[in-house]
Design an enzyme around this catalytic site. Structure first.
Site, PDB file in Angstrom:
ATOM      1  N   ASP A 107       0.899  -0.949   0.190  1.00 56.69           N
ATOM      2  CA  ASP A 107       0.172   0.525  -0.130  1.00 56.69           C
ATOM      3  C   ASP A 107       1.042   1.223   0.316  1.00 56.69           C
ATOM      4  O   ASP A 107       1.869   1.266   0.433  1.00 56.69           O
ATOM      5  CB  ASP A 107      -0.898   0.019   1.145  1.00 56.69           C
ATOM      6  CG  ASP A 107      -2.327   1.089   1.084  1.00 56.69           C
ATOM      7  OD1 ASP A 107      -3.310   1.088   0.110  1.00 56.69           O
ATOM      8  OD2 ASP A 107      -1.934   2.364   2.331  1.00 56.69           O
ATOM      9  N   ILE A 108       0.691   1.871  -0.772  1.00 52.25           N
ATOM     10  CA  ILE A 108       1.235   3.231  -1.120  1.00 52.25           C
ATOM     11  C   ILE A 108       0.986   4.283   0.048  1.00 52.25           C
ATOM     12  O   ILE A 108      -0.121   4.708   0.684  1.00 52.25           O
ATOM     13  CB  ILE A 108       1.303   4.112  -2.366  1.00 52.25           C
ATOM     14  CG1 ILE A 108       0.990   3.468  -3.759  1.00 52.25           C
ATOM     15  CG2 ILE A 108       2.371   5.894  -2.988  1.00 52.25           C
ATOM     16  CD1 ILE A 108       1.453   3.607  -4.835  1.00 52.25           C
ATOM     17  N   ASN A 115      -2.744  13.124  -3.955  1.00 50.76           N
ATOM     18  CA  ASN A 115      -4.297  13.651  -5.081  1.00 50.76           C
ATOM     19  C   ASN A 115      -4.673  14.189  -4.498  1.00 50.76           C
ATOM     20  O   ASN A 115      -4.599  15.374  -5.534  1.00 50.76           O
ATOM     21  CB  ASN A 115      -5.124  11.828  -4.889  1.00 50.76           C
ATOM     22  CG  ASN A 115      -4.357  10.971  -5.590  1.00 50.76           C
ATOM     23  OD1 ASN A 115      -3.812  11.223  -7.138  1.00 50.76           O
ATOM     24  ND2 ASN A 115      -5.580   9.795  -5.642  1.00 50.76           N
ATOM     25  N   ASP A 124      -1.975   9.567 -10.820  1.00 48.46           N
ATOM     26  CA  ASP A 124      -1.968   8.312 -11.367  1.00 48.46           C
ATOM     27  C   ASP A 124      -0.722   7.937 -11.874  1.00 48.46           C
ATOM     28  O   ASP A 124      -0.124   6.798 -12.174  1.00 48.46           O
ATOM     29  CB  ASP A 124      -2.830   8.758 -13.093  1.00 48.46           C
ATOM     30  CG  ASP A 124      -3.897   8.460 -12.437  1.00 48.46           C
ATOM     31  OD1 ASP A 124      -4.177   7.926 -11.653  1.00 48.46           O
ATOM     32  OD2 ASP A 124      -4.865   9.086 -13.356  1.00 48.46           O
ATOM     33  N   GLU A 150      -4.470   2.532  -4.351  1.00 43.29           N
ATOM     34  CA  GLU A 150      -3.366   2.431  -4.125  1.00 43.29           C
ATOM     35  C   GLU A 150      -2.601   1.217  -3.601  1.00 43.29           C
ATOM     36  O   GLU A 150      -1.118   0.609  -2.911  1.00 43.29           O
ATOM     37  CB  GLU A 150      -2.668   3.289  -3.365  1.00 43.29           C
ATOM     38  CG  GLU A 150      -3.500   3.499  -1.578  1.00 43.29           C
ATOM     39  CD  GLU A 150      -4.303   3.651  -1.290  1.00 43.29           C
ATOM     40  OE1 GLU A 150      -4.826   4.606  -0.427  1.00 43.29           O
ATOM     41  OE2 GLU A 150      -4.973   4.157  -2.428  1.00 43.29           O
TER      42      GLU A 150
END
Length: 239
Positions: A107-108, A115, A124, A150
């Site tokens: 997971d980022i 965002n 993106d 993500e």
């Protein structure tokens, strides 16, 4: 597979019906009896060349359609639908063969903040770059998928848990070193990892299911987030 559309013309002195039928059953695309008129041969060959070109185009379109159906367009990794099928198959195969299996959940970190502050197009771009990093490191036998937003999942067949942890740490370091740039911004990213799996099925009395394996990896991922992010937390199934 690479030669399946090549057109084959049998030119033979065998004019009986049985030989002609046998040739067609063996896969020839045209059957000419000697002596062959060269004008007829040229016409038949031209027709078969056109047929092959049509078959090649159809095969290309089919491959593109299949690829589009199982691939995440943004990252180039597999999509969730194909991942679900693959993991379910690998769990059954590993259970049957008493083989090891590992699962990585990635997971980022702070992706929503990225965002919100830099825009979804920049987000993106990060997802795309992360897909490239993952593809450059995993083996051909591994499968990587974008699971949603993500979040990414990696299936490592016949991989012991300690080796999966090494791969996860390698990925974590690569991601942490990556700088995503635009004309205005330079942003470094990090990711958190939850790693689980099983090395010896004989030691497990619990039923290994798709949901149980996913939930275990998610639990370790949550622990990595809770401990400050940019970490790899690894633990056995069921955890």
């Amino acid at each position: 597979e690479n030669t399946q559309n090549i057109q084959i013309v049998a030119i033979t002195g065998l004019s009986d019906l049985e030989s002609k039928l046998k040739g067609i059953e063996l896969g020839v695309d045209d059957y000419l009896i000697k002596p062959v008129n060269m004008h007829i041969l040229r016409t038949r060959v031209k027709s078969l060349v056109k047929k092959k070109a049509l078959l090649d185009r159809l095969c290309d379109k089919y491959e593109m359609a299949v690829h589009s159906a199982i691939t995440d367009k943004l990252t180039g990794l597999y999509n969730r639908r194909y991942f679900d099928h693959f993991l379910d198959f690998e769990i059954k195969r590993s259970s049957r063969q008493k083989a090891s299996l590992a699962l990585l959940m990635i997971d980022i970190d702070n992706f929503k903040l990225i965002n919100d502050t830099l825009g979804h197009l920049f987000g993106d771009k990060i997802l795309n770059k992360l897909g490239d990093i993952i593809k450059s490191i995993i083996r051909e036998t591994d499968l990587a998928a974008r699971y949603g937003g993500e979040e990414f999942l990696l299936v490592l067949p016949e991989t012991r848990l300690e080796n999966a942890e090494v791969l996860a740490e390698r990925l974590r370091q690569h991601i942490a070193k990556k700088i995503i740039e635009t004309e205005e911004e330079k942003v470094s990213i990090t990711a958190s990892f939850g790693v689980t799996g099983f090395d010896d099925l004989n030691s497990h009395k619990e039923i290994i299911t798709f949901d149980a394996l996913i939930n275990t990896a998610d639990k370790y991922l949550y622990a990595a987030k809770k401990q400050g992010r940019n970490k790899v937390i690894c633990g056995p199934f069921p955890g």
